[in-house]
Enzyme design. Structure first.
Site, short mmCIF file in Angstrom:
data_model
loop_
_atom_site.label_atom_id
_atom_site.label_comp_id
_atom_site.label_asym_id
_atom_site.label_seq_id
_atom_site.Cartn_x
_atom_site.Cartn_y
_atom_site.Cartn_z
CE LYS A 54 -2.22 -0.95 3.86
NZ LYS A 54 -1.62 -2.24 4.25
NE ARG A 97 -4.30 -1.36 9.60
CZ ARG A 97 -3.21 -0.74 9.17
NH1 ARG A 97 -3.22 0.56 8.99
NH2 ARG A 97 -2.13 -1.42 8.90
NE ARG A 148 7.33 -3.20 6.41
CZ ARG A 148 6.02 -2.97 6.32
NH1 ARG A 148 5.55 -2.27 5.31
NH2 ARG A 148 5.18 -3.43 7.22
NE ARG A 156 6.21 -0.71 10.50
CZ ARG A 156 5.15 -0.63 9.69
NH1 ARG A 156 5.26 -0.07 8.52
NH2 ARG A 156 3.99 -1.12 10.07
NE ARG A 190 1.50 -4.82 11.27
CZ ARG A 190 2.49 -4.64 10.40
NH1 ARG A 190 3.64 -5.26 10.56
NH2 ARG A 190 2.33 -3.82 9.39
P1 AMP Z 1 0.78 0.56 8.90
O1 AMP Z 1 2.00 1.40 8.80
O2 AMP Z 1 -0.36 1.03 8.04
O3 AMP Z 1 1.09 -0.92 8.69
O4 AMP Z 1 0.25 0.68 10.42
C1 AMP Z 1 1.06 0.28 11.49
C2 AMP Z 1 0.22 0.16 12.75
O5 AMP Z 1 -0.38 1.41 13.06
C3 AMP Z 1 -0.94 -0.83 12.68
O6 AMP Z 1 -0.55 -2.17 12.92
C4 AMP Z 1 -1.84 -0.29 13.79
O7 AMP Z 1 -1.34 -0.61 15.08
C5 AMP Z 1 -1.68 1.22 13.62
N1 AMP Z 1 -2.67 1.76 12.66
C6 AMP Z 1 -2.42 2.37 11.48
N2 AMP Z 1 -3.55 2.73 10.87
C7 AMP Z 1 -4.57 2.32 11.68
C8 AMP Z 1 -5.99 2.36 11.59
N3 AMP Z 1 -6.61 2.90 10.53
N4 AMP Z 1 -6.71 1.83 12.62
C9 AMP Z 1 -6.10 1.30 13.69
N5 AMP Z 1 -4.78 1.19 13.83
C10 AMP Z 1 -4.00 1.70 12.83
#
Ligand code: AMP
Length: 218
Positions: free
Chosen positions: A13, A88, A127, A160, A171
């Site tokens: 994404k 999400r 990653r 990360r 996740r």
């Molecule tokens: P990402 O970088 O999009 O993979 O997001 C990393 C982490 O941020 C996720 O595993 C969640 O803990 C949190 N996070 C990001 N976006 C959301 C969202 N829309 N709703 C809830 N948690 C989020």
């Protein structure tokens, strides 16, 4: 153009959002990036989010909806945006519809990037990210020029905390349970397109652009 990219962690994404931003001059809105920046800056939002993120859980809806409500009102979102990692959950998607309606606007398309569980595990464990500029690398498919160091600014790359195997499993489970139902939600609204995200980034991008409604992609 107002777009949502859906997909499991590691679907690409972020990579595809950056390309869409370059091609169409959109604002890139990544809740994950906003939350990581808040953690680095030690803000109240960051402190609230950190525990959830480190263990691979979703941050509560109210927190992320608040971020989005504010972010979508910024001037750079007027020309269009790509949402990467939001919504999400179904309540987040419902809140997004309300926020956009309040701005006299609505989504143009939602693209789900589909990848297998094995690809998710491989991409996330391989990653590495730059804690300074957010650039991401894959140790095998897209390594940095100099091992362990960001091409853009020379910062030491890190894994990360939520890209460790246990957190990735969590996740993925969160995605299947809470995020995947959004496909049906957006299919019902006539907005959903699906692309195969298992191909190299250039191929995925070509399919993604092909999947956008003509009225907004020309
Ligand atoms: P990402 O970088 O999009 O993979 O997001 C990393 C982490 O941020 C996720 O595993 C969640 O803990 C949190 N996070 C990001 N976006 C959301 C969202 N829309 N709703 C809830 N948690 C989020």
């Amino acid at each position: 153009m107002k777009l949502v990219l859906l997909g499991p962690p590691g679907a690409g994404k972020g990579t595809q959002a950056k390309r869409l931003v370059e091609k169409y001059g959109l604002a890139h809105v990544s809740t994950g990036d906003i939350l990581r920046a808040a953690i680095q800056q030690g803000t109240k939002l960051g402190l609230e989010a950190k525990g959830f993120m480190d263990r691979g859980a979703l941050v509560p809806d109210e927190l992320v909806v608040g971020i989005i409500r504010e972010r979508l009102q910024a001037p750079d979102c007027k020309a269009g945006f790509v949402l990467d990692g939001f919504p999400r959950t179904v309540p987040q998607a419902e809140a997004l519809d309300r926020v956009l309606a309040g701005l006299g606007s609505r989504l143009d398309a939602v693209v789900a990037i589909d990848v297998s569980d094995q690809t998710v595990i491989d991409r996330n464990t391989q990653r590495r990210s730059c804690p300074k500029c957010g650039a991401t690398y894959h140790l095998v498919n897209a390594p940095p020029q100099k091992p362990g160091v960001c091409d853009n600014d020379g910062t030491a790359l890190v894994q990360r905390p939520d890209d460790r195997p246990e957190q990735i499993k969590k996740r993925m489970a969160e995605y299947r349970e809470k995020t995947e139902p959004l496909k049906a939600f957006y299919r019902k609204q006539g907005l959903l397109q699906e692309v195969d995200g298992g191909q190299p980034p250039d191929d995925v991008f070509a399919r993604l652009v092909g999947a956008l409604p003509r009225a907004v992609s020309r």
